[in-house]
Design a protein around this motif. Structure first.
Motif, PDB file in Angstrom:
ATOM      1  N   LEU A 263      42.365  54.812  30.121  1.00 45.47           N
ATOM      2  CA  LEU A 263      42.116  53.220  29.524  1.00 45.47           C
ATOM      3  C   LEU A 263      42.169  53.307  28.414  1.00 45.47           C
ATOM      4  N   ILE A 264      42.693  53.722  27.446  1.00 48.09           N
ATOM      5  CA  ILE A 264      42.462  54.637  25.784  1.00 48.09           C
ATOM      6  C   ILE A 264      43.688  53.354  26.034  1.00 48.09           C
ATOM      7  N   LYS A 266      45.478  50.947  27.470  1.00 50.93           N
ATOM      8  CA  LYS A 266      44.769  49.958  28.238  1.00 50.93           C
ATOM      9  C   LYS A 266      44.455  49.092  26.793  1.00 50.93           C
ATOM     10  N   PHE A 267      43.404  49.342  26.037  1.00 43.95           N
ATOM     11  CA  PHE A 267      42.526  48.766  25.586  1.00 43.95           C
ATOM     12  C   PHE A 267      43.546  49.331  23.641  1.00 43.95           C
ATOM     13  N   THR A 268      44.049  50.225  23.557  1.00 43.50           N
ATOM     14  CA  THR A 268      44.998  49.663  22.812  1.00 43.50           C
ATOM     15  C   THR A 268      46.494  48.784  22.985  1.00 43.50           C
ATOM     16  N   GLY A 269      46.657  48.120  23.815  1.00 41.89           N
ATOM     17  CA  GLY A 269      47.184  47.542  24.852  1.00 41.89           C
ATOM     18  C   GLY A 269      48.879  48.245  24.717  1.00 41.89           C
ATOM     19  N   THR A 271      50.156  49.816  27.746  1.00 40.38           N
ATOM     20  CA  THR A 271      50.496  49.879  29.459  1.00 40.38           C
ATOM     21  C   THR A 271      52.298  49.858  29.561  1.00 40.38           C
TER      22      THR A 271
END
Ligand code: UDP
Ligand code: MG
Length: 335
Positions: A263-264, A266-269, A271
């Protein structure tokens, strides 16, 4: 010599035999001579006897046992209707012998176990012990594979919390009440060396060096050894089931950490296409689940077999000068 706690016993030596035509005569002669010398030393009663259990042999073993029974009053023979395996043959022998004897020694037909340990076991019986374990102090004559696999198995069992005497197989002396205690365990999945410590009573050990098979080949190929190991584990411990739970908990905890990490990312872009990690985790989880199902299946299979309460063996003949009724009754109950 301290005054004996127990009187001089009528001793029975029980020998399971499966296709042992090559060693039978030697075994019978050696054990008969030992019995005679112990009688002479007044260690055991003159009516002590040998009991050979033929476990469905396909060679001339039973014919030889019959001849020995006919010629010598101190030899008894029990024939099972088919090959039931060492543990069932031993239980049958114990059931037939115990009602007639104060103490019973069990030993393999190939005499790999040192018969000179038997008088020492009897001395322990005189001193008040009900259970005397024969313990292999050296197994240099075993092959590297047999030694390593057997010792590894004892360590594995100990790690899973199974109380078992290290390097002890089925060479032991049991008093009559200890045999009765053992026979009260009615499970089909009998792993005798794991059950004896559960019976309790004063116990001790005598050490001996394990020799080589006098003749013939081992009747315990790897397949039977693995089956015995599986019997031992499933009959005595549920640690493998608990390990599955522990493994599941560990993987859950690990997945939670991994989820937070993903998740971290993903949210920091960050992936990225993670094909290898997905494939690996699918394989890994698939493997873990199959293994867990397999372990569960082992136990469920055992429950299935136990619920049927099938007989452990059938007696085809019992050769004994005068088989007492309670020996026949105990045999029938142990079946
Ligand atoms: N035995 C038996 N039934 C079987 C296999 C073995 O009664 O199905 C007996 C065999 O005759 C011997 C004892 O069990 O008296 C131990 O077998 P073995 O000496 O071949 O085993 P190992 O010493 O190689 O482990
Ligand atoms: Mg052997």
């Amino acid at each position: 010599m301290p005054a004996s706690l127990y009187p001089v016993p009528r001793l029975a030596i029980v020998v399971p035999c499966y296709n042992e035509e090559e060693v039978f005569t030697f075994c019978q002669q050696e054990l008969s001579a030992l019995l005679a010398s112990m009688v002479q030393d007044q260690k055991i009663k003159p009516d002590s006897f040998l009991l050979f259990v033929d476990d469905g042999s396909r060679d001339s073993t039973w014919a030889q046992i019959q001849t020995a029974c006919g010629a010598q009053p101190h030899v008894q023979g029990l024939k099972l209707s088919r090959n039931e395996g060492h543990q069932s043959a031993l239980l049958a022998g114990l059931a037939a012998a115990a009602p007639q004897a104060d103490a019973v020694v069990s030993i393999d037909a190939d005499l790999q176990d040192d018969i000179q340990a038997i008088p020492r076991m009897v001395s322990c019986y005189h001193a008040g012990y009900d259970v005397v374990y024969g313990v292999r102090e050296s197994r240099q004559t075993d092959t590297w594979f047999k030694r390593t696999s057997a010792e590894g198995f004892y360590r594995l069992m100990a790690a899973m919390g199974v109380q078992q005497v290290f390097n002890h197989a089925d060479f032991r002396l049991l008093s009559q009440r200890a045999v009765k205690g053992l026979l009260a365990y009615a499970e089909r999945n009998a792993y005798i060396r794991g059950l004896v410590p559960l019976v309790g009573f004063p116990s001790t050990q005598v050490g001996y060096a394990r020799g080589i098979r006098t003749a013939g080949e081992s009747k315990y190929p790897l397949r039977k050894m693995l089956a015995l190991a599986m019997e031992g584990i499933t009959s005595l411990t549920i640690t493998p089931l608990r390990l599955i739970t522990a493994l599941g908990l560990f993987i859950c905890a690990f997945s939670l950490v991994a989820a937070i990490y993903v998740l971290i990312r993903k949210f920091t872009g960050h992936t990225a296409a993670g094909w290898p990690s997905i494939i690996l985790s699918i394989f890994f989880m698939g493997g873990v689940q199959m293994l867990s199902l397999g372990i569960l299946g082992e136990y469920i299979g055992k429950i299935y077999l136990e619920t049927k309460k099938r007989p452990r063996f059938h007696v085809e003949s019992f050769l004994c000068q005068e088989a007492p009724d309670d020996a026949i009754a105990t045999l029938a109950k142990t079946e």
